[in-house]
Scaffold this motif. Structure first.
Motif, PDB file in Angstrom:
ATOM      1  N   GLU A   1       0.762  -1.188  -0.003  1.00 51.64           N
ATOM      2  CA  GLU A   1       0.134   0.010  -0.002  1.00 51.64           C
ATOM      3  C   GLU A   1       0.699   1.272   0.076  1.00 51.64           C
ATOM      4  N   SER A   2       2.324   1.135  -0.133  1.00 48.38           N
ATOM      5  CA  SER A   2       3.095   2.311  -0.268  1.00 48.38           C
ATOM      6  C   SER A   2       2.876   3.126  -1.474  1.00 48.38           C
ATOM      7  N   PRO A   3       3.182   4.381  -1.318  1.00 49.05           N
ATOM      8  CA  PRO A   3       3.116   5.375  -2.448  1.00 49.05           C
ATOM      9  C   PRO A   3       4.133   4.573  -3.872  1.00 49.05           C
ATOM     10  N   ALA A   4       5.071   4.061  -3.464  1.00 44.94           N
ATOM     11  CA  ALA A   4       5.823   3.666  -4.628  1.00 44.94           C
ATOM     12  C   ALA A   4       5.300   2.765  -5.488  1.00 44.94           C
ATOM     13  N   LEU A   5       4.479   2.052  -4.836  1.00 46.09           N
ATOM     14  CA  LEU A   5       3.867   0.793  -5.595  1.00 46.09           C
ATOM     15  C   LEU A   5       2.322   1.183  -5.908  1.00 46.09           C
ATOM     16  N   ALA A   6       1.877   2.397  -5.704  1.00 50.35           N
ATOM     17  CA  ALA A   6       0.624   2.756  -6.088  1.00 50.35           C
ATOM     18  C   ALA A   6       0.191   2.570  -7.520  1.00 50.35           C
TER      19      ALA A   6
END
Length: 453
Positions: A259-264
């Protein structure tokens, strides 16, 4: 001095092996030659497990080299330590098994295997052409989404600069001598910095995010690294050393990564990455950060900032070298000089001292004066440590501290490579780690000098 290994290297036996060492070496050589023998099947696995733990001590492997020469057997593997052999191994494709250097890993705890899926664990995946088909694709996925230009750019933004300043303030405020809490406390100081810095740079997780608590608990408080080693499953079931919570934390942290921004913007079913899923990438990163990402920099930073002495290699005075004295004399405005200082620290005390490969065909080598032929499938240790201490390569000052030694960068083996040359398995976070540690030595070094003054 030119770094060219001689055709007949001279760094060999300088000590006599003990009776136990001789017996272990002789039995393992025979057992590895005859892996299907009942005695081999019964005794080699426990020897691999137990000696594998002991051999994590760098002085142990170096003492074996002094007793037997470059080639010997240890921890259920054939150890081939000549520089040219190491150089070839690190710059060629490798077949792999469930090993982390000398230690045996748990296949049952492999990322995604533990939940019934396919193996995505990069350290155990063989390279293409050696029986593997996923390593390069999964590695590309990691680099595409996490270790990319955006991550490198974050290393120079205001958030990381504030983290560095906070670390310098912690260093000034906290006891920071050998063994002190600046290096051991996981809520402030060195460990707290590493958790916040690396998760921000890689995943864009903000340093004040509530998730930091779970990340710290898994990776440091509960020693999540141990989860991936053979024999730990029973300890988790019995909740020894507080390990019972680790399997649940692994899943919780994987969800945080998902759920991190890097994997959005993660794209599922991408054939370029062999259809790696977001969950597979997240579980892989939990293992990589637990085993390497949050352990290698922890170790090297501790060495460079004086938490522990250098190893007491047999017959040498390395443990008497005062690393902080060298740190205090560095030109802190010259990042190239700081990088050389870090590389020399790791040369003498490698955070990852060995790797491994699996023989894809029979090979013959002389061990303890006897020619022995080992079958395909034999596990071979790649002791980068021995390459870094080889007096035929580094001269008579191999056990001395000299950041200005010739060819330190192009022949350094500390990142599973020979300088920048590799066979596809160089540490993917090398540049990020060196940039981070260089900035740390610089800013904390300035705080140290101000305090000393």
């Amino acid at each position: 001095m030119s770094l060219q290994p001689s055709s007949s290297q001279t760094t060999s036996t300088t000590a006599s092996p003990t009776l136990i060492d001789s017996a272990l070496n002789r039995f393992q050589a025979w057992a590895l030659e005859h892996p299907d023998a009942l005695c081999s099947k019964l005794l080699l696995p426990p020897i691999s497990l137990i000696e594998g733990v002991i051999a994590n001590q760098v002085v142990y492997v170096d003492a074996k080299r002094q007793a037997f020469g470059f080639n010997f057997c240890s921890a259920g593997q054939v150890v081939l330590g000549e520089f040219e052999t190491l150089e070839t191994a690190l710059t060629s494709p490798q077949a792999r098994d469930w090993r982390l250097g000398t230690s045996v890993l748990s296949e049952a705890h492999g990322p995604v295997i533990d939940s019934g899926g396919r193996n995505v664990f990069l350290l155990s995946l063989s390279d293409d052409g050696t029986g593997g088909k996923n390593h390069s694709a999964f590695r590309r996925c990691v680099q595409h989404y996490l270790i990319n230009e955006a991550a490198i750019a974050r290393q120079s933004d205001p958030v990381t600069q504030q983290l560095l300043e906070n670390l310098a303030a912690d260093y000034t405020a906290m006891p920071h001598g050998p063994g002190d809490i600046f290096f051991t406390d996981d809520q402030q100081g060195w460990k707290a910095f590493l958790v916040r810095y690396l998760h921000y740079v890689l995943f864009q997780i903000q340093p004040d995010d509530d998730a930091i608590s779970a990340l710290t608990e898994l990776h440091y408080t509960r020693n999540g690294t141990l989860h991936y080693f053979a024999g730990i499953g029973l300890m988790e079931k019995l909740n020894l050393l507080g390990l019972g919570k680790v399997p649940k934390l692994v899943e919780e942290v994987a969800t945080i990564y998902e759920e991190s921004p890097a994997l959005a913007n993660f794209q599922e079913n991408d054939p370029n990455f062999n259809n790696m899923t977001r969950r597979e990438l997240a579980k892989l990163m939990v293992s990589l950060l637990s085993i390497a990402g949050l352990q290698g920099p922890l170790h090297l930073g501790r060495t460079a900032m004086g938490y522990v002495a250098l190893p007491a290699y047999k017959g040498h005075d390395t443990e008497k070298i005062e690393i902080t004295a060298h740190w205090d004399q560095l030109d802190l405005e010259n990042q190239s000089t700081i990088k050389l200082f870090l590389l020399e620290c790791s040369r003498l005390f490698l955070p990852v001292s060995a790797s491994h490969r699996v023989a894809t065909e029979p090979f013959t080598v002389k061990i303890a004066g006897k020619e022995r032929t080992f079958p395909a499938g034999t596990k071979i240790l790649i002791p980068m440590l021995l390459g870094m201490l080889n007096e035929d390569i580094w001269g008579k000052t191999a056990y001395e501290f000299n950041p200005q030694r010739e060819n330190l960068c192009p022949y350094h083996m500390g990142f599973h490579s020979v300088g920048e040359r590799h066979g596809g398995r160089i540490c993917p976070g090398k540049d990020i780690a060196l940039k981070m540690l260089t900035d740390v030595i610089q800013i904390v070094g300035k705080a140290r000098r101000a305090q000393l003054a």
